[in-house]
Design an enzyme around this catalytic site. Structure first.
Site, PDB file in Angstrom:
ATOM      1  N   HIS A 226       0.801  -1.175  -0.089  1.00  0.00           N
ATOM      2  CA  HIS A 226      -0.099  -0.025   0.748  1.00  0.00           C
ATOM      3  C   HIS A 226       0.500   0.856  -0.593  1.00  0.00           C
ATOM      4  CE1 HIS A 226      -2.906   2.917   2.100  1.00  0.00           C
ATOM      5  NE2 HIS A 226      -3.765   2.064   1.879  1.00  0.00           N
TER       6      HIS A 226
ATOM      7  N   ASP B 279       3.151  -4.535   8.553  1.00  0.00           N
ATOM      8  CA  ASP B 279       1.250  -3.064   8.194  1.00  0.00           C
ATOM      9  C   ASP B 279       0.685  -4.340   8.030  1.00  0.00           C
ATOM     10  OD1 ASP B 279      -0.839  -2.658   7.297  1.00  0.00           O
ATOM     11  OD2 ASP B 279       0.852  -1.301   5.318  1.00  0.00           O
TER      12      ASP B 279
ATOM     13  N   GLN C 197      -4.512  -5.273   6.705  1.00  0.00           N
ATOM     14  CA  GLN C 197      -5.517  -5.614   6.012  1.00  0.00           C
ATOM     15  C   GLN C 197      -5.393  -7.228   6.506  1.00  0.00           C
ATOM     16  OE1 GLN C 197      -8.258  -5.455   3.762  1.00  0.00           O
ATOM     17  NE2 GLN C 197      -6.699  -3.983   3.339  1.00  0.00           N
TER      18      GLN C 197
ATOM     19  N   CYS D 187      -4.455   2.053  -3.510  1.00  0.00           N
ATOM     20  CA  CYS D 187      -3.594   2.840  -3.021  1.00  0.00           C
ATOM     21  C   CYS D 187      -2.575   1.629  -3.326  1.00  0.00           C
ATOM     22  CB  CYS D 187      -3.980   2.780  -1.781  1.00  0.00           C
ATOM     23  SG  CYS D 187      -4.996   3.702  -0.990  1.00  0.00           S
TER      24      CYS D 187
HETATM   25  C1  LIG Z   1      -5.771   0.188   4.659  1.00  0.00           C
HETATM   26  C2  LIG Z   1      -4.575  -0.145   4.604  1.00  0.00           C
HETATM   27  C3  LIG Z   1      -3.468   0.940   4.967  1.00  0.00           C
HETATM   28  C4  LIG Z   1      -4.065   2.770   5.333  1.00  0.00           C
HETATM   29  O1  LIG Z   1      -4.301   1.966   6.564  1.00  0.00           O
HETATM   30  P1  LIG Z   1      -5.239   3.946   7.231  1.00  0.00           P
HETATM   31  O2  LIG Z   1      -6.339   3.374   8.174  1.00  0.00           O
HETATM   32  O3  LIG Z   1      -5.175   4.298   5.643  1.00  0.00           O
HETATM   33  O4  LIG Z   1      -3.783   4.337   7.616  1.00  0.00           O
HETATM   34  C5  LIG Z   1      -2.269   0.633   4.859  1.00  0.00           C
HETATM   35  N1  LIG Z   1      -1.672  -0.593   4.726  1.00  0.00           N
HETATM   36  C6  LIG Z   1      -2.873  -1.635   4.106  1.00  0.00           C
HETATM   37  C7  LIG Z   1      -1.988  -2.661   3.960  1.00  0.00           C
HETATM   38  C8  LIG Z   1      -3.879  -1.246   3.976  1.00  0.00           C
HETATM   39  O5  LIG Z   1      -4.853  -1.887   3.331  1.00  0.00           O
END
Ligand SMILES: *Cc1c(COP(=O)(O)O)cnc(C)c1O
Length: 407
Positions: free
Chosen positions: A124, A201, A204, A365
């Protein structure tokens, strides 16, 4: 396994699922962008503003104490959910993006020219851009783990990229655009072997599984409440105590200080060092309630049911001529990204919306993934435990109709 009867009960927890869109019952398949909110979470938000709205950590009055207690109870729930060792290792943030920026900015003082940091090809933007900015500030360079046509990271290349120069590896636990579950245990073990830290991260992954940060031995783990049936604008940065102590504060302000004079300011301890200013108090409390809700359902039940939905939808969609799915890893969460022939994803998205179905279209994104596949974007259907096979049937019919109209 969640039975149909349970599903009807679960659906009744989500008032939004009763609404109509364009005269049709809403079918919400954009869960990877944000999840819907159960009544218990809505009630917690209403109760906060109705009964004990006050600023935290500073008032002696009753409301302030009630709000502070509720906020710190929420932090404990987040700690327990992620199985962190200490509650003060859970920094409550404005979300995943904010959490990543705290770490990326903090690493400015740890990196120098010649150092390397490693990202994956399926991230992302919020797990790419803050690190590019970090490289600009420090002269460190960014290396990328490539992926296959199936949307699987190439671990042999990853091992070749790792060296003594590697300081940090940051990958998503699950890809929001492809649904791929990445081999994070392997990634962490190999990074640690060269002395590099790892940030995952989890934005998801967390809607579908329950990570154990101690078992993973991960250095940083980040997530957003709004993908976990909680409100927007709140999330978490887990960091190992040693790392959070080393990392400089991200923002200066109230609540993050110990002593302030014009000559010198000393910082508060964890977690407050990273929580300058009045936080999203109500959001934090509601995040805790959302985690309770999900844990009551049980992540094993959620994962098993969503796997059924994923398999069912994958099979049905594949029968549409010219349909290609992007992201075909063996280990996937309930996300299906696809295109049909040369039809623009936006056109399919627009027509299925007319039929009541909410899907995402575009680059999600994650432009580098779209560049890899040489496409402008995809249609992405992402399921949650409150979705049903009947909804998938309606959706597949809607896609067929769209394809007929557009080709
Ligand atoms: C949604 C998402 C983000 C960003 O999250 P925010 O709540 O917009 O800060 C980052 N990484 C992944 C994999 C996502 O799905």
């Amino acid at each position: 396994m969640l039975s149909m009867i349970d599903i009807q009960k679960i659906r009744a927890d989500f008032p939004i699922l009763n609404r109509e869109v364009n005269g049709k019952p809403l079918i919400y398949f954009d869960n990877a962008a944000t999840s819907q909110t159960p009544q218990v979470v809505i009630d917690a938000i209403v109760e906060y503003y109705t009964v004990y709205n006050a600023n935290i950590h500073r008032g002696v009055h009753t409301l302030s104490q009630e709000a502070t207690d509720a906020y710190e109870v929420a932090r404990k729930k987040v700690q327990q959910h992620f199985n962190a060792k200490h509650d003060y290792e859970m920094i409550l943030t404005a979300g995943t993006t904010h959490a990543i920026n705290i770490v990326a900015t903090g690493f400015t003082s740890f990196l120098k020219e010649g150092d390397e940091i490693i990202v994956s090809a399926m991230e992302h933007h919020s797990n790419i851009v803050p690190w590019q900015m970090l490289c600009e500030r420090t002269g460190a360079s960014l290396k990328v783990i490539p992926m296959t046509e199936q949307g699987v990271l190439m671990m042999d290349v990853y091992e070749e990229l790792l060296s003594k120069k590697t300081k940090l590896v940051f990958v998503n636990h699950v890809s929001n655009a492809l649904g791929t579950v990445n081999p994070i245990e392997f990634i962490i073990e190999k990074a640690h072997a060269v002395g590099a830290a790892v940030l995952l991260d989890g934005a998801q992954a967390t809607p579908h599984l329950k990570p154990d940060v101690q078992a993973l031995d991960v250095d940083f783990y980040v997530a957003s409440a709004h993908k976990l049936c909680g409100p927007t604008g709140v999330g978490v940065l887990y960091g190992k105590e040693e790392w959070l102590n080393k990392l400089p504060p991200y923002q200066g302000g109230g609540d993050m200080i110990d002593q302030v004079t014009f000559e010198k300011t000393t910082y508060a301890g964890l977690p407050f060092k990273f929580e300058a200013g009045t936080p999203n108090i109500c959001g934090g409390i509601a995040f805790g309630v959302a985690l309770d809700y999900l844990n009551d359902l049980g992540f094993e039940n959620i994962a098993a049911y969503e796997k059924e939905l994923l398999d069912y939808a994958t099979k049905a969609l594949k029968e549409i001529e010219g349909l290609r799915i992007y992201g075909e890893a063996d280990e996937k969460t309930a996300v299906i990204s696809f295109n049909v022939g040369n039809i623009h994803p936006y056109d399919i998205g627009t027509i299925v919306d007319k039929l009541g179905v909410a899907v995402r279209t575009g680059h999600h994104c994650a432009q580098p993934i779209m560049d890899f596949f040489k496409i402008p974007g995809t249609v992405r259907a992402s399921f949650a435990f409150y979705n049903t096979k009947e909804e998938i049937d309606t959706f597949v019919e809607a896609v067929k109709k769209a394809v007929m109209m557009l080709s």
